[in-house]
Design a protein around this motif. Sequence first.
Motif, PDB file in Angstrom:
ATOM      1  N   THR A   1       0.670  -0.933   0.069  1.00 29.58           N
ATOM      2  CA  THR A   1       0.018   0.124   0.346  1.00 29.58           C
ATOM      3  C   THR A   1       1.127   1.390   0.113  1.00 29.58           C
ATOM      4  N   LEU A   2       2.213   1.535   0.320  1.00 23.97           N
ATOM      5  CA  LEU A   2       2.927   2.287   0.290  1.00 23.97           C
ATOM      6  C   LEU A   2       3.890   2.446  -0.463  1.00 23.97           C
ATOM      7  N   LEU A   3       4.491   3.321  -1.122  1.00 23.36           N
ATOM      8  CA  LEU A   3       6.003   3.719  -1.870  1.00 23.36           C
ATOM      9  C   LEU A   3       6.951   3.546  -0.877  1.00 23.36           C
ATOM     10  N   LEU A   4       6.422   4.398   0.201  1.00 24.51           N
ATOM     11  CA  LEU A   4       8.159   4.699   0.876  1.00 24.51           C
ATOM     12  C   LEU A   4       7.276   4.840   2.218  1.00 24.51           C
ATOM     13  N   THR A   5       8.267   4.439   3.279  1.00 27.19           N
ATOM     14  CA  THR A   5       7.707   5.263   4.600  1.00 27.19           C
ATOM     15  C   THR A   5       7.465   6.516   5.203  1.00 27.19           C
ATOM     16  N   SER A   6       5.821   6.223   5.478  1.00 20.86           N
ATOM     17  CA  SER A   6       5.831   8.185   5.441  1.00 20.86           C
ATOM     18  C   SER A   6       5.319   8.460   6.754  1.00 20.86           C
ATOM     19  N   ALA A   7       5.312   6.712   7.899  1.00 20.28           N
ATOM     20  CA  ALA A   7       5.530   7.457   9.624  1.00 20.28           C
ATOM     21  C   ALA A   7       5.804   5.959  10.252  1.00 20.28           C
ATOM     22  N   GLY A   8       5.840   6.577  11.327  1.00 22.04           N
ATOM     23  CA  GLY A   8       6.256   5.730  12.405  1.00 22.04           C
ATOM     24  C   GLY A   8       5.801   4.333  12.678  1.00 22.04           C
ATOM     25  N   MET A   9       4.167   4.519  12.239  1.00 20.31           N
ATOM     26  CA  MET A   9       3.455   3.388  12.669  1.00 20.31           C
ATOM     27  C   MET A   9       4.056   2.412  11.523  1.00 20.31           C
ATOM     28  N   VAL A  10       4.133   2.406  10.488  1.00 19.02           N
ATOM     29  CA  VAL A  10       4.588   2.185   9.192  1.00 19.02           C
ATOM     30  C   VAL A  10       4.724   0.146   9.836  1.00 19.02           C
ATOM     31  N   GLN A  11       6.315   0.371  10.022  1.00 22.57           N
ATOM     32  CA  GLN A  11       6.762  -1.418  10.454  1.00 22.57           C
ATOM     33  C   GLN A  11       5.532  -2.046  11.695  1.00 22.57           C
ATOM     34  N   PHE A  12       5.091  -1.391  12.314  1.00 19.07           N
ATOM     35  CA  PHE A  12       4.144  -1.908  13.302  1.00 19.07           C
ATOM     36  C   PHE A  12       3.332  -2.175  13.214  1.00 19.07           C
ATOM     37  N   LYS A  13       2.149  -1.729  11.743  1.00 21.80           N
ATOM     38  CA  LYS A  13       1.286  -2.287  10.718  1.00 21.80           C
ATOM     39  C   LYS A  13       0.276  -3.648  11.014  1.00 21.80           C
ATOM     40  N   PRO A  14       1.140  -4.436  11.480  1.00 19.46           N
ATOM     41  CA  PRO A  14       1.130  -6.225  11.392  1.00 19.46           C
ATOM     42  C   PRO A  14       0.636  -6.333  12.857  1.00 19.46           C
ATOM     43  N   TYR A  15       1.333  -5.552  13.861  1.00 19.69           N
ATOM     44  CA  TYR A  15       0.715  -5.979  15.159  1.00 19.69           C
ATOM     45  C   TYR A  15      -0.770  -4.580  15.546  1.00 19.69           C
ATOM     46  N   PHE A  16      -0.645  -3.864  15.249  1.00 19.84           N
ATOM     47  CA  PHE A  16      -1.730  -2.832  14.677  1.00 19.84           C
ATOM     48  C   PHE A  16      -2.970  -4.061  14.357  1.00 19.84           C
ATOM     49  N   THR A  17      -3.484  -4.890  13.160  1.00 20.79           N
ATOM     50  CA  THR A  17      -3.780  -5.613  12.933  1.00 20.79           C
ATOM     51  C   THR A  17      -4.521  -6.807  13.881  1.00 20.79           C
ATOM     52  N   GLY A  18      -2.968  -7.088  14.358  1.00 23.58           N
ATOM     53  CA  GLY A  18      -2.922  -8.716  15.580  1.00 23.58           C
ATOM     54  C   GLY A  18      -2.425  -9.579  14.074  1.00 23.58           C
ATOM     55  N   GLU A  19      -2.174  -9.456  13.039  1.00 19.70           N
ATOM     56  CA  GLU A  19      -1.366 -10.548  12.445  1.00 19.70           C
ATOM     57  C   GLU A  19       0.211 -10.238  12.745  1.00 19.70           C
ATOM     58  N   ALA A  20       0.620  -9.974  13.769  1.00 23.21           N
ATOM     59  CA  ALA A  20       1.555 -10.552  13.857  1.00 23.21           C
ATOM     60  C   ALA A  20       2.082  -9.674  15.499  1.00 23.21           C
ATOM     61  N   VAL A  21       2.899 -10.687  16.218  1.00 22.91           N
ATOM     62  CA  VAL A  21       2.928  -9.994  17.989  1.00 22.91           C
ATOM     63  C   VAL A  21       4.006  -9.834  18.104  1.00 22.91           C
ATOM     64  N   PRO A  22       4.147  -8.482  18.751  1.00 20.08           N
ATOM     65  CA  PRO A  22       4.898  -7.579  19.170  1.00 20.08           C
ATOM     66  C   PRO A  22       6.016  -7.799  20.240  1.00 20.08           C
ATOM     67  N   PRO A  23       7.758  -7.327  19.811  1.00 14.05           N
ATOM     68  CA  PRO A  23       8.267  -7.836  20.905  1.00 14.05           C
ATOM     69  C   PRO A  23       8.007  -6.784  22.196  1.00 14.05           C
ATOM     70  N   SER A  24       6.752  -6.529  22.166  1.00 12.11           N
ATOM     71  CA  SER A  24       6.872  -5.842  23.083  1.00 12.11           C
ATOM     72  C   SER A  24       5.566  -5.536  23.184  1.00 12.11           C
TER      73      SER A  24
END
Length: 284
Positions: free
Chosen positions: A34-57
């Motif tokens: 959905t993105l060409l470039l990283t536009s915000a701090g949350m981008v790398q954490f999207k799968p954590y927000f959606t529940g698709e991946a478990v965050p390290p903390s």
Amino acid sequence: MTGDELREKYLIFFEQKGHKRIESSSLIPHGDPTLLLTSAGMVQFKPYFTGEAVPPSPRLASCQKCFRTTDIGSVGNFKHLTFFEMLGNFSIGDYFKKEAISWAWEFVLDWLKIPKEKLWITIFLDDDEASRYWREIGVSAERIVRCGEKDNFWGPAGETGPCGPCSEIHYDFGEQHSCGPDCSPSCGCGRFLEIWNLVFTEYYQDAQKKRTPLPRKNIDTGMGLERTATVIQGKRSFYDTDLFAPIIQRVSQLTGRKYGDNEKADRAMRIVAEHGRAVVFLIA
Ligand code: GLY
């Protein structure tokens, strides 16, 4: 305080609040069509927000390299950059509005020593809960401004993804910079500078723009490193901070122009400095 010190202070503050420090991800997002470039701090954490991946903390903090083309036509003014660093603290289904608001206030007042009188808050139209928390920590009602979706609903980054209502902290450069009696933090005239956006990430927005609640309520904040450095270094623009002044000096050497002599040439020098810095990071 230098820009480097500000970056480190922010990360130490949130480590002390139980956050795990995470390195900035690449400007080229991985696995995100959905993105060409990283536009915000949350981008790398999207799968954590959606529940698709478990965050390290459940509590994370980072200083993320970001690139936004949305305001590219405004580069050279005192508000917009294409490349910038975004300081952020994130809660993945852990703390929510109360802590995000009180920690932001503590950091800005106690660690950055920004006078309270210089700060204004914006909240989303019907967000009485956020208003209550700001009032509880001592912000007066006149300093809390309600804004609509354009200003106080953030996301998604890209066409789909996590999003939510937000609340921002704005710095007031003073009435002498006001554009008139209706001037407010949502005004683009230059009196106010948004330094920190606290997003209450509760929804997922799909390609049809339909919003559904996320599995958990989250926090995603973005504090602009360059904007905040401007404020704490007592400057009027990024280009006078230690993050940019050496680049402006180099542009001045190369062009034989003195910065500050002529507004048209100054603006051109700011654009060269900004785009030069941005392109270096894109190539890297
Ligand atoms: N993700 C929050 C912001 O970019 O302001």
